[in-house]
Design an enzyme around this catalytic site. Sequence first.
Site, short mmCIF file in Angstrom:
data_model
loop_
_atom_site.label_atom_id
_atom_site.label_comp_id
_atom_site.label_asym_id
_atom_site.label_seq_id
_atom_site.Cartn_x
_atom_site.Cartn_y
_atom_site.Cartn_z
N ILE A 151 0.50 -11.34 -6.82
CA ILE A 151 0.87 -9.94 -6.73
C ILE A 151 -0.35 -9.10 -6.30
O ILE A 151 -1.49 -9.51 -6.50
CB ILE A 151 1.37 -9.39 -8.10
CG1 ILE A 151 0.31 -9.59 -9.19
CG2 ILE A 151 2.69 -9.98 -8.49
CD1 ILE A 151 0.63 -8.96 -10.54
N CYS A 195 0.83 -1.21 0.00
CA CYS A 195 0.00 0.00 0.00
C CYS A 195 0.86 1.26 0.00
O CYS A 195 2.03 1.21 0.35
CB CYS A 195 -0.93 0.01 1.21
SG CYS A 195 -0.10 0.35 2.75
C1 LIG Z 1 -11.78 -3.98 -5.70
C2 LIG Z 1 -10.45 -4.48 -5.21
C3 LIG Z 1 -10.07 -4.24 -3.90
C4 LIG Z 1 -8.84 -4.73 -3.43
N1 LIG Z 1 -8.49 -4.52 -2.13
C5 LIG Z 1 -7.35 -5.06 -1.64
C6 LIG Z 1 -7.00 -4.95 -0.27
O1 LIG Z 1 -7.76 -4.41 0.54
N2 LIG Z 1 -5.82 -5.48 0.14
C7 LIG Z 1 -4.96 -6.14 -0.71
O2 LIG Z 1 -3.91 -6.62 -0.28
N3 LIG Z 1 -5.28 -6.28 -2.02
C8 LIG Z 1 -6.44 -5.78 -2.50
N4 LIG Z 1 -6.77 -5.95 -3.81
C9 LIG Z 1 -5.85 -6.70 -4.71
C10 LIG Z 1 -6.29 -8.16 -4.85
O3 LIG Z 1 -6.27 -8.83 -3.62
C11 LIG Z 1 -5.38 -8.91 -5.85
O4 LIG Z 1 -4.06 -8.91 -5.37
C12 LIG Z 1 -5.40 -8.26 -7.23
O5 LIG Z 1 -6.68 -7.79 -7.55
C13 LIG Z 1 -4.97 -9.25 -8.34
O6 LIG Z 1 -5.80 -10.41 -8.34
P1 LIG Z 1 -7.11 -10.58 -9.27
O7 LIG Z 1 -6.72 -10.29 -10.67
O8 LIG Z 1 -7.54 -12.01 -9.04
O9 LIG Z 1 -8.13 -9.60 -8.75
C14 LIG Z 1 -7.99 -5.46 -4.30
C15 LIG Z 1 -8.40 -5.69 -5.63
C16 LIG Z 1 -9.61 -5.22 -6.08
C17 LIG Z 1 -10.01 -5.52 -7.50
#
Ligand SMILES: Cc1cc2nc3c(=O)[nH]c(=O)nc-3n(C[C@H](O)[C@H](O)[C@H](O)COP(=O)(O)O)c2cc1C
Length: 306
Positions: free
Chosen positions: A191, A129
Amino acid sequence: MLKTELCGIKFENPLILAAGIMGSTASSLNWILDSGAGGVVTKSFSQESNQGYKNPTIAEVEGGIINAIGLSSPGLELFKEELKLIKRKGENSTRIAIASIYGSNPEEFSYLSKKIEGLVDMIELNVSCPHAMEGCGAAIGQDPHLTEKIVKTVSKSSSVPIIAKLTPNVTDINEIAIAAERGGADAITLINSLGPGMKISIETGVPILSNKFGGMSGPAIKPIALRCVWDVYEACNIPIIGVGGIINYKDVVEFLYAGASAIQIGTGIMYEGIEIFSKITTYLKKFMIKNDFNSIDEMTGYSHND
Ligand SMILES: Cc1cc2nc3c(=O)[nH]c(=O)nc-3n(C[C@H](O)[C@H](O)[C@H](O)COP(=O)(O)O)c2cc1C
């Protein structure tokens, strides 16, 4: 056959809900566990409450979505009430709960982890973050020293395994992963979202997201996530949880072959619904039988032939 172990924690299957998607309440986390996930990660939360950015915070783009939620969080005390309601024991099955936490310095991460370690099976540190320590301009997860310090502070006093979740937005992912391992991380998640990117309305000329820029997730980032898993598998000796663009069992197989011991699904839920977990477990099992794999372990790192 799908049962697997990660840092001594037993999972019914290697599919885990990723942080930030349907992870704000115990009822949605329980729903995901009921629907066949081996584990769930909560939305990242902090010690104090944080409002996050104004809407719109999410926009669909080619190949996925961009989001700038701004790490909205109800704060530790309210989130603890949700953690208490997660049903972690099935009748004959394990239901693994992982808390995702974030802070602005090692002490805050450590304070949070001590307060919740009795309520979850593992803790994922969102060091991806943009809240850096005072005097340090870069995001935590772009600074190997800060990453190591945070992981070390938390892991030396934690009674549950600690996972470091890293950002791909770095020049050398191995440098950060090695720092997390040196700090005592039990596992690494790769990631977090990529970018940031943006989208502009051609009718109004205004950027769609209130924050203008947002992290990219979904199928378009899969090749990058996969490459990060591959690299870190070669550089580190702790388990990797792969995440980024997974929507079907073929994606899962690729991540396992690249070196992941488990995977997380976030944006895929928006494409496939929560049935994604049961769909993938059914087809993954079929794939394993057809290809003579007896365990997830046998598949982890399969494409690294040395
Ligand atoms: C709407 C949204 C909110 C997210 N909030 C967090 C979060 O609070 N903490 C975190 O570590 N990653 C967060 N992520 C990242 C996801 O956990 C993940 O790492 C990223 O989206 C890639 O995976 P995906 O393509 O399957 O979504 C968020 C992703 C999205 C799309």
